[in-house]
Design a protein around this motif. Structure first.
Motif, PDB file in Angstrom:
ATOM      1  N   TYR A   7       0.839  -1.204   0.000  1.00  0.00           N
ATOM      2  CA  TYR A   7       0.000   0.000   0.000  1.00  0.00           C
ATOM      3  C   TYR A   7       0.876   1.256   0.000  1.00  0.00           C
ATOM      4  O   TYR A   7       1.859   1.343   0.747  1.00  0.00           O
ATOM      5  CB  TYR A   7      -0.909   0.021   1.230  1.00  0.00           C
ATOM      6  CG  TYR A   7      -1.742   1.280   1.336  1.00  0.00           C
ATOM      7  CD1 TYR A   7      -2.960   1.393   0.681  1.00  0.00           C
ATOM      8  CD2 TYR A   7      -1.285   2.375   2.081  1.00  0.00           C
ATOM      9  CE1 TYR A   7      -3.719   2.554   0.760  1.00  0.00           C
ATOM     10  CE2 TYR A   7      -2.034   3.540   2.167  1.00  0.00           C
ATOM     11  CZ  TYR A   7      -3.248   3.622   1.511  1.00  0.00           C
ATOM     12  OH  TYR A   7      -3.990   4.780   1.589  1.00  0.00           O
ATOM     13  N   ILE A   8       0.530   2.210  -0.860  1.00  0.00           N
ATOM     14  CA  ILE A   8       1.185   3.515  -0.883  1.00  0.00           C
ATOM     15  C   ILE A   8       0.097   4.575  -0.931  1.00  0.00           C
ATOM     16  O   ILE A   8      -0.770   4.562  -1.808  1.00  0.00           O
ATOM     17  CB  ILE A   8       2.126   3.671  -2.089  1.00  0.00           C
ATOM     18  CG1 ILE A   8       3.244   2.628  -2.038  1.00  0.00           C
ATOM     19  CG2 ILE A   8       2.713   5.082  -2.123  1.00  0.00           C
ATOM     20  CD1 ILE A   8       4.187   2.685  -3.236  1.00  0.00           C
ATOM     21  N   GLY A   9       0.115   5.458   0.050  1.00  0.00           N
ATOM     22  CA  GLY A   9      -0.897   6.504   0.115  1.00  0.00           C
ATOM     23  C   GLY A   9      -0.317   7.800   0.643  1.00  0.00           C
ATOM     24  O   GLY A   9       0.901   7.943   0.798  1.00  0.00           O
TER      25      GLY A   9
ATOM     26  N   ALA B 210       2.686   9.325   4.190  1.00  0.00           N
ATOM     27  CA  ALA B 210       3.416   8.079   4.405  1.00  0.00           C
ATOM     28  C   ALA B 210       4.617   8.262   5.323  1.00  0.00           C
ATOM     29  O   ALA B 210       5.512   7.423   5.336  1.00  0.00           O
ATOM     30  CB  ALA B 210       3.863   7.508   3.065  1.00  0.00           C
TER      31      ALA B 210
ATOM     32  N   ILE C 296      -8.546   1.996   5.789  1.00  0.00           N
ATOM     33  CA  ILE C 296      -7.568   3.058   5.567  1.00  0.00           C
ATOM     34  C   ILE C 296      -7.755   4.097   6.668  1.00  0.00           C
ATOM     35  O   ILE C 296      -8.859   4.623   6.851  1.00  0.00           O
ATOM     36  CB  ILE C 296      -7.747   3.721   4.187  1.00  0.00           C
ATOM     37  CG1 ILE C 296      -7.693   2.651   3.082  1.00  0.00           C
ATOM     38  CG2 ILE C 296      -6.680   4.783   3.961  1.00  0.00           C
ATOM     39  CD1 ILE C 296      -6.412   1.858   3.023  1.00  0.00           C
TER      40      ILE C 296
ATOM     41  N   SER D 190      -0.365   7.330   8.547  1.00  0.00           N
ATOM     42  CA  SER D 190      -1.558   7.070   7.751  1.00  0.00           C
ATOM     43  C   SER D 190      -1.298   5.849   6.880  1.00  0.00           C
ATOM     44  O   SER D 190      -0.163   5.608   6.467  1.00  0.00           O
ATOM     45  CB  SER D 190      -1.874   8.277   6.853  1.00  0.00           C
ATOM     46  OG  SER D 190      -2.143   9.420   7.627  1.00  0.00           O
ATOM     47  N   GLY D 191      -2.341   5.070   6.585  1.00  0.00           N
ATOM     48  CA  GLY D 191      -2.129   3.913   5.738  1.00  0.00           C
ATOM     49  C   GLY D 191      -3.206   2.868   5.884  1.00  0.00           C
ATOM     50  O   GLY D 191      -4.309   3.144   6.375  1.00  0.00           O
ATOM     51  N   GLU D 192      -2.875   1.640   5.480  1.00  0.00           N
ATOM     52  CA  GLU D 192      -3.821   0.527   5.517  1.00  0.00           C
ATOM     53  C   GLU D 192      -3.563  -0.344   6.736  1.00  0.00           C
ATOM     54  O   GLU D 192      -2.417  -0.671   7.059  1.00  0.00           O
ATOM     55  CB  GLU D 192      -3.676  -0.316   4.251  1.00  0.00           C
ATOM     56  CG  GLU D 192      -4.633  -1.498   4.213  1.00  0.00           C
ATOM     57  CD  GLU D 192      -4.490  -2.336   2.961  1.00  0.00           C
ATOM     58  OE1 GLU D 192      -5.233  -3.328   2.819  1.00  0.00           O
ATOM     59  OE2 GLU D 192      -3.625  -2.004   2.110  1.00  0.00           O
TER      60      GLU D 192
ATOM     61  N   ASN E 255       2.353   1.605   5.049  1.00  0.00           N
ATOM     62  CA  ASN E 255       2.352   2.636   4.017  1.00  0.00           C
ATOM     63  C   ASN E 255       3.766   2.802   3.469  1.00  0.00           C
ATOM     64  O   ASN E 255       4.714   2.998   4.230  1.00  0.00           O
ATOM     65  CB  ASN E 255       1.841   3.974   4.577  1.00  0.00           C
ATOM     66  CG  ASN E 255       1.392   4.931   3.473  1.00  0.00           C
ATOM     67  OD1 ASN E 255       1.709   4.755   2.298  1.00  0.00           O
ATOM     68  ND2 ASN E 255       0.658   5.961   3.860  1.00  0.00           N
ATOM     69  N   ASN E 256       3.909   2.678   2.159  1.00  0.00           N
ATOM     70  CA  ASN E 256       5.148   3.003   1.453  1.00  0.00           C
ATOM     71  C   ASN E 256       6.382   2.310   2.033  1.00  0.00           C
ATOM     72  O   ASN E 256       7.409   2.937   2.272  1.00  0.00           O
ATOM     73  CB  ASN E 256       5.355   4.514   1.445  1.00  0.00           C
ATOM     74  CG  ASN E 256       6.378   4.954   0.419  1.00  0.00           C
ATOM     75  OD1 ASN E 256       6.567   4.288  -0.595  1.00  0.00           O
ATOM     76  ND2 ASN E 256       7.036   6.073   0.679  1.00  0.00           N
TER      77      ASN E 256
END
Length: 238
Positions: free
Chosen positions: A80-82, A85, A178, A138-140, A158-159
């Protein structure tokens, strides 16, 4: 025959009565005797009576010798990349309490690869059960539930980074969700009386960070994502 029954009954009851006496003495010491002491003497005696080591992730312990926590759920990287990050800060926001005493900042206990526990994969923050835990990334949510010695565990990705928060008493998020930095993920735990605490010797939060590059991943020191201004030093109990 009656005499034998009395002796047998006494032998069975003796450990139970000793336990009651110990509990009563402990309560009297903590609740009655300590407050009568001079104010300068109370903190040290209270700490001696109540403090227990936050060695929740000392996997050198015989009980966990066959368990590799770094591979507890390998394969759950979602790539996951959002947005947002970047990992920032500590999952605990002050003011907060330990043993009912209020502190303006989180208390830093055992550190990454602490000298007491060389296999410690993150940092520990002693804190009372039921304290809100906030996302620092932040992320999944790639894990939200029981996971061996971690107890109730939440992992956010994330990332190429995962933030691992362990020993929850309650989890408010679910896998696939998320979330944003600052969201409340659940409540802290670590009470050894709670089977969902995992391998924990006292109420606290374990905060770990894992980094990935291709098929390789490893633990990194969470201290690089916050500063000394963000916490109060507490120390790792023996």
């Amino acid at each position: 025959m009656k005499g034998l029954l009395k002796i047998t009954g006494g032998a069975i009851a003796l450990p139970f009565l000793c336990g009651i006496v110990f509990v009563v003495a402990y309560v009297v010491m903590v609740g009655v005797a300590i407050p009568q002491l001079p104010s300068w003497a109370q903190p040290s005696l209270t700490k001696w009576l109540l403090d227990i080591p936050q060695d929740s992730d000392n996997y050198d312990a015989p009980a966990w010798n066959e368990y590799d926590p770094t591979r507890a759920f390998s394969g759950t990287w979602t790539d996951y990349i959002g947005l947002d990050a970047e990992i920032i800060g500590i999952p605990l926001w002050g003011p907060l309490t330990k043993w009912g005493e209020v502190y303006e900042k989180p208390l830093l206990g055992c550190t990454y690869h602490d000298s007491n526990y060389s296999s410690h994969t993150g940092v520990d923050f002693p804190v009372d059960v039921g304290t809100p835990l906030h996302a620092v990334l932040s992320g999944e949510v790639v894990w939200a539930g029981m996971n061996g010695p971690w107890g109730r565990l939440v992992v956010i990705e994330n990332n190429g980074y995962q933030v691992w928060l362990a020993h929850f008493s309650e989890i408010y998020v679910e896998e696939g969700q998320i979330i944003e930095r600052g969201d409340i993920l659940g409540l802290s735990g670590g009470d050894p009386a709670d089977p969902g605490s995992g391998n924990s010797s006292g109420p606290h939060l374990h905060y770990g960070i894992k980094q990935r590059d291709g098929d390789d991943y490893w633990w990194v020191n969470p201290n690089q994502f916050f500063t000394s201004d963000d916490y109060l030093p507490w120390g790792c109990s023996d």
